[in-house]
Design a protein around this motif. Structure first.
Motif, short mmCIF file in Angstrom:
data_model
loop_
_atom_site.label_atom_id
_atom_site.label_comp_id
_atom_site.label_asym_id
_atom_site.label_seq_id
_atom_site.Cartn_x
_atom_site.Cartn_y
_atom_site.Cartn_z
N SER A 1 15.91 -26.06 44.55
CA SER A 1 15.19 -27.28 44.21
C SER A 1 13.83 -27.03 43.56
O SER A 1 13.23 -27.96 43.00
CB SER A 1 14.99 -28.13 45.47
N VAL B 1 20.84 -34.61 41.16
CA VAL B 1 19.63 -34.90 41.96
C VAL B 1 20.01 -35.50 43.31
O VAL B 1 19.45 -35.13 44.35
CB VAL B 1 18.68 -35.82 41.16
N ASP B 2 20.95 -36.43 43.32
CA ASP B 2 21.38 -37.04 44.58
C ASP B 2 21.99 -36.01 45.52
O ASP B 2 21.78 -36.06 46.74
CB ASP B 2 22.39 -38.16 44.31
N PHE C 1 21.24 -32.80 45.70
CA PHE C 1 20.13 -32.02 46.26
C PHE C 1 19.40 -32.82 47.34
O PHE C 1 19.10 -32.30 48.41
CB PHE C 1 19.15 -31.62 45.15
N ARG C 2 19.11 -34.08 47.05
CA ARG C 2 18.38 -34.91 48.03
C ARG C 2 19.17 -35.04 49.33
O ARG C 2 18.61 -34.97 50.43
CB ARG C 2 18.11 -36.29 47.43
N ARG D 1 14.46 -32.28 45.47
CA ARG D 1 15.20 -32.34 44.22
C ARG D 1 14.50 -31.48 43.16
O ARG D 1 13.27 -31.39 43.13
CB ARG D 1 15.31 -33.76 43.70
#
Length: 384
Positions: free
Chosen positions: A90, A120-121, A123-124, A130
């Motif tokens: 990240s 990104v979602d 990773f979050r 992110r």
């Protein structure tokens, strides 16, 4: 072989066969030509070697997922399922590049945006952090290719295009792409077994690429940046071994490589690029007007050059190309001359019958690589 995976090398139109030959000579498996690309198989070390060594490749992709896609929700879901943390973290930056020919999507920026959202979602949801997008110089480049309903997601192992060799810091008007220059040399049959002349050398790209081919120096030995160096599984010791191995396969070159240009600024810039490439001992550059020169060597001579087309340099095309033909006929017996031009009408004024014409593209300009064999003695008369 264990550890091998599929890869895809992008290239320029017309260079598919010479790139395939390069790959086979390097030891690639299952080499298959496509349109502006060649697929092949190899292991991680071979991926490093391909980036370092290939003269006619623009990018090396490593596919990580293929799937059918019929709408944007499917695209998002499939991108979300990829375990991105296996490839980078990240704290690193990334960017998506999309190419497509599909009835499902009509906007590549939209596809890149939805792909970014999925990544990104993921990773979050996984690490509550992110990575950031960096479209100009990202740590990680990811390629999305959609053809009809088939989508392939690949890691771009090269990063910036492999034509950016690292030696060319000075350029003139209309410099030739390094991959294009190398490919034209290989198409001309250049193998380092004769003397070589570029009579209109500009910033010296043909000279550098010709010397590197002659000495079997890896094309990208002067380049330090590759995206694969930012991947989680980058093996620096293996990479260093690949470099050492490739440098051990260089060979000595005993002929001359000569460049002419009548512009002092071009001569200075070409010399700077030759110095950057550490090829000063192999290449000589002189300020000369080709139309006032004679063949500088006694034996056979290979000549490859990129004369002005009248596109970005203002010339009298008819007069200029007529002078090219006259100079070759009168002053360069025993020369195998090749030139590239996008001004197809200009070839009518050379006054020589070409032995070969090869269709290529210089950027978006459809061009021809043309061969004139200038014989010595009685054979020379056939061109008059």
């Amino acid at each position: 072989m264990k550890g091998n995976f599929k890869m895809l090398a992008k290239t320029l139109y017309g260079f598919e066969s010479i790139l395939a030959k390069e790959l086979r000579n390097l030891g690639a498996g299952n080499v298959k030509e496509g349109v502006r690309n060649v697929s092949f198989e190899g292991d991680t070390g071979f991926m490093y070697k391909a980036n370092l060594s290939l003269r006619t490749a623009l990018k090396i992709f490593k596919p990580i997922k293929t799937f059918k896609v019929f709408n944007e929700k499917q695209l998002y879901r499939q991108l979300y399922t990829i375990e991105w943390l296996d490839y980078f973290n990240s704290s690193q930056t990334f960017a998506f590049d999309t190419t497509m020919n599909s009835d499902v999507f009509n906007n590549s920026l939209f596809v890149s945006q939805r792909s970014k959202d999925a990544l990104v979602d993921k990773f979050r949801d996984t690490v509550r952090e992110r990575p950031s997008v960096n479209t100009s110089n990202p740590d990680i480049r990811i390629n999305i290719h959609i053809y009809n309903n088939d989508c392939t997601v690949s890691l771009d192992s090269s990063g910036s295009s492999l034509h950016q060799r690292g030696y060319r810091t000075a350029t003139n008007i209309a410099p030739i792409n390094e991959v294009l220059a190398a490919g034209l040399l290989l198409l001309s049959g250049w193998d380092g077994r004769t003397d070589f002349l570029d009579p209109m050398c500009g910033s010296g790209t043909f000279l550098v690429e010709a010397a590197m081919i002659a000495c079997n120096i890896p094309a990208n030995i002067n380049r330090s940046s590759y995206s694969f160096k930012n991947w989680s599984d980058f093996d620096e010791s293996l990479y260093e071994k690949i470099i050492e191995s490739r440098l051990n396969q260089t060979r000595e070159f005993t002929h001359k490589i000569i460049g002419y240009d009548k512009a002092p600024s071009a001569v200075r810039k070409a010399q700077e690029n030759i110095d950057n490439a550490n090829l000063t001992e192999y290449v000589t550059i002189e300020r000369k007007d080709f139309f006032r020169t004679e063949k500088p060597v006694e034996n056979g001579l290979k000549m490859v050059f990129n004369p002005p087309y009248g596109e970005r340099l203002n010339i009298d095309v008819e007069e200029f190309y007529s002078k090219i033909g006259d100079t070759l006929k009168q002053s360069y017996p025993g020369t195998n001359a090749w030139l590239i031009t996008s001004n197809l009408d200009s070839l009518k004024h050379v006054g020589l019958k070409p032995s070969r014409k090869i269709k290529v593209f210089n950027g978006k300009l459809e061009s021809r690589l043309v061969n004139y064999e200038i014989y010595e003695g009685s054979k020379k008369a056939k061109f008059n």
